[in-house]
Design a protein around this motif. Structure first.
Motif, mmCIF file in Angstrom:
data_model
loop_
_atom_site.group_PDB
_atom_site.id
_atom_site.type_symbol
_atom_site.label_atom_id
_atom_site.label_comp_id
_atom_site.label_asym_id
_atom_site.label_seq_id
_atom_site.Cartn_x
_atom_site.Cartn_y
_atom_site.Cartn_z
ATOM 1 N N VAL A 1 9.264 -0.392 -13.253
ATOM 2 C CA VAL A 1 10.517 -1.077 -12.914
ATOM 3 C C VAL A 1 10.360 -2.574 -13.153
ATOM 4 N N GLU A 2 11.270 -3.148 -13.922
ATOM 5 C CA GLU A 2 11.250 -4.574 -14.193
ATOM 6 C C GLU A 2 12.005 -5.342 -13.115
ATOM 7 N N GLY A 3 11.804 -6.659 -13.090
ATOM 8 C CA GLY A 3 12.477 -7.515 -12.126
ATOM 9 C C GLY A 3 13.919 -7.797 -12.515
ATOM 10 N N GLY A 4 14.572 -8.630 -11.711
ATOM 11 C CA GLY A 4 15.943 -9.019 -11.977
ATOM 12 C C GLY A 4 16.972 -7.994 -11.580
ATOM 13 N N GLN A 5 16.603 -7.058 -10.715
ATOM 14 C CA GLN A 5 17.538 -5.984 -10.378
ATOM 15 C C GLN A 5 17.324 -5.471 -8.961
ATOM 16 N N VAL A 6 18.321 -4.710 -8.513
ATOM 17 C CA VAL A 6 18.201 -3.908 -7.302
ATOM 18 C C VAL A 6 17.967 -2.475 -7.766
ATOM 19 N N PHE A 7 16.835 -1.909 -7.373
ATOM 20 C CA PHE A 7 16.441 -0.586 -7.836
ATOM 21 C C PHE A 7 16.514 0.379 -6.668
ATOM 22 N N GLY A 8 17.320 1.421 -6.816
ATOM 23 C CA GLY A 8 17.535 2.358 -5.727
ATOM 24 C C GLY A 8 16.574 3.520 -5.737
ATOM 25 N N LEU A 9 16.102 3.903 -4.565
ATOM 26 C CA LEU A 9 15.353 5.139 -4.372
ATOM 27 C C LEU A 9 16.251 6.064 -3.555
ATOM 28 N N LEU A 10 16.712 7.113 -4.203
ATOM 29 C CA LEU A 10 17.705 7.999 -3.599
ATOM 30 C C LEU A 10 17.105 9.368 -3.354
ATOM 31 N N GLY A 11 17.310 9.857 -2.146
ATOM 32 C CA GLY A 11 16.830 11.198 -1.823
ATOM 33 C C GLY A 11 17.072 11.504 -0.366
ATOM 34 N N PRO A 12 17.074 12.783 -0.003
ATOM 35 C CA PRO A 12 17.269 13.161 1.395
ATOM 36 C C PRO A 12 16.036 12.835 2.223
ATOM 37 N N ASN A 13 16.147 12.994 3.530
ATOM 38 C CA ASN A 13 14.973 12.847 4.381
ATOM 39 C C ASN A 13 13.900 13.832 3.929
ATOM 40 N N GLY A 14 12.659 13.340 3.835
ATOM 41 C CA GLY A 14 11.577 14.192 3.394
ATOM 42 C C GLY A 14 11.365 14.212 1.893
ATOM 43 N N ALA A 15 12.129 13.382 1.153
ATOM 44 C CA ALA A 15 12.006 13.376 -0.302
ATOM 45 C C ALA A 15 10.753 12.674 -0.785
ATOM 46 N N GLY A 16 10.157 11.829 0.059
ATOM 47 C CA GLY A 16 8.979 11.068 -0.333
ATOM 48 C C GLY A 16 9.224 9.578 -0.443
ATOM 49 N N LYS A 17 10.445 9.142 -0.147
ATOM 50 C CA LYS A 17 10.797 7.721 -0.301
ATOM 51 C C LYS A 17 9.946 6.837 0.596
ATOM 52 N N THR A 18 9.897 7.155 1.881
ATOM 53 C CA THR A 18 9.164 6.312 2.821
ATOM 54 C C THR A 18 7.664 6.354 2.546
ATOM 55 N N THR A 19 7.139 7.514 2.166
ATOM 56 C CA THR A 19 5.720 7.588 1.802
ATOM 57 C C THR A 19 5.424 6.654 0.638
ATOM 58 N N LEU A 20 6.270 6.690 -0.380
ATOM 59 C CA LEU A 20 6.091 5.810 -1.532
ATOM 60 C C LEU A 20 6.123 4.348 -1.115
ATOM 61 N N LEU A 21 7.090 3.973 -0.306
ATOM 62 C CA LEU A 21 7.221 2.566 0.079
ATOM 63 C C LEU A 21 6.070 2.124 0.981
ATOM 64 N N ARG A 22 5.565 3.015 1.805
ATOM 65 C CA ARG A 22 4.417 2.654 2.644
ATOM 66 C C ARG A 22 3.159 2.456 1.797
ATOM 67 N N ILE A 23 3.039 3.194 0.710
ATOM 68 C CA ILE A 23 1.926 2.953 -0.210
ATOM 69 C C ILE A 23 2.082 1.584 -0.865
ATOM 70 N N LEU A 24 3.304 1.267 -1.307
ATOM 71 C CA LEU A 24 3.543 -0.022 -1.954
ATOM 72 C C LEU A 24 3.311 -1.180 -0.994
ATOM 73 N N ALA A 25 3.566 -0.950 0.282
ATOM 74 C CA ALA A 25 3.364 -1.983 1.295
ATOM 75 C C ALA A 25 1.920 -2.038 1.789
ATOM 76 N N THR A 26 1.032 -1.236 1.193
ATOM 77 C CA THR A 26 -0.404 -1.151 1.508
ATOM 78 C C THR A 26 -0.659 -0.575 2.893
ATOM 79 N N LEU A 27 0.284 0.180 3.424
ATOM 80 C CA LEU A 27 0.110 0.805 4.733
ATOM 81 C C LEU A 27 -0.510 2.196 4.617
ATOM 82 N N LEU A 28 -0.418 2.796 3.426
ATOM 83 C CA LEU A 28 -1.037 4.081 3.141
ATOM 84 C C LEU A 28 -1.822 3.977 1.839
ATOM 85 N N ARG A 29 -2.896 4.742 1.745
ATOM 86 C CA ARG A 29 -3.643 4.823 0.496
ATOM 87 C C ARG A 29 -3.229 6.089 -0.237
#
Length: 256
Positions: free
Chosen positions: A35-63
């Motif tokens: 994903v390149e900069g200069g934009q708002v990039f949406g992560l769309l999915g129901p609860n349990g889709a993996g969105k929060t897991t992905l973001l916690r990895i990006l935030a260095t809270l999960l390995r």
């Protein structure tokens, strides 16, 4: 000390076969995405889709269990401290110290990133103009409404002007006025060299503020592109229809 300068990079988010497993449960299943900069990039999915897991990895809270993830050219596993200097995070459950005013909270976080008091005041003034912080700055957080709390939470997350801002269900629990203010700010905040990741399961929010969208389901990346590209790919008339068609196709593929 101010955050270290970033190396030039077009992709502010780069995922390669990223996976996360908990025992026999797979929360993320080989996600590859750039994903390149200069934009708002949406992560769309129901609860349990993996969105929060992905973001916690990006935030260095999960390995991650497998694969790699880089934020602003920095590896989240090998360079977590550097990554934290260049991200801001807002989710629906973040709290604020009740005894501190908004200005005190923002000065405290500015100090974490090496901003001088003068630099912090200049940045607070910029954020006041952008977010209409108003009386939140000199009111104790324990007296805030939900909308006031969310404004200061956002200002705290972007006090150092991060390269990547992560919004994880940031509108959850907000009243209609606070939600409107959040969406307006997200739309106005896009600019070159900066990326906002907007994670939600609310279709209307994605339709309004996101330039491109990734659809996640069952930990898998089903599709990525502009909203028009997703409509064309699925033959749908609305983003909601496109989402359900992608999920149905995924379910059929994994049932066979």
């Amino acid at each position: 000390m101010n955050p270290p300068a970033l190396a030039p990079t077009d992709a502010l988010l780069d995922l390669r076969n990223l996976s996360k497993r908990y025992g026999t449960f797979t929360a993320l299943d080989g996600v590859t995405l750039s994903v390149e900069g200069g934009q708002v990039f949406g992560l769309l999915g129901p609860n349990g889709a993996g969105k929060t897991t992905l973001l916690r990895i990006l935030a260095t809270l999960l390995r991650p269990t497998g694969g790699t993830a880089a934020v602003a050219g920095l590896d989240v596993t090998r360079q977590p401290d550097a990554v934290r200097q260049h991200i801001g995070v807002v989710n629906g459950g973040m709290g604020l110290p009740a005894r501190l005013t908004g200005r005190e909270i923002l000065h405290s976080f500015a100090g974490f990133y090496g901003l001088s008091r003068e630099q912090a005041e200049q940045r607070i003034a910029e954020l006041d103009a952008a977010l209409d912080l108003g009386r939140t700055l000199d009111t104790r957080a324990g007296e805030y409404s939900t909308g006031m709390r969310q404004k200061v939470t956002i200002a705290r997350a972007v006090i150092q002007d991060p390269a990547v801002l992560i919004l994880d269900e940031a509108a959850s629990g907000l009243d209609i006025f606070a939600r409107r203010a959040l969406l307006d700010w997200v739309a106005a905040a896009r600019r070159p060299g900066r990326l906002t990741l907007y994670s939600t399961h609310v279709m209307s929010e994605v339709e309004e503020v996101c330039d491109r969208v990734a659809v996640l389901h069952g930990g898998r990346l089903l599709a990525e592109g502009t909203q028009l590209e997703l409509l064309a790919r699925t033959g749908a008339q609305t983003l909601e229809q496109a989402f359900f068609r992608l999920v149905e196709q995924d379910g059929a593929a994994h049932a066979s």
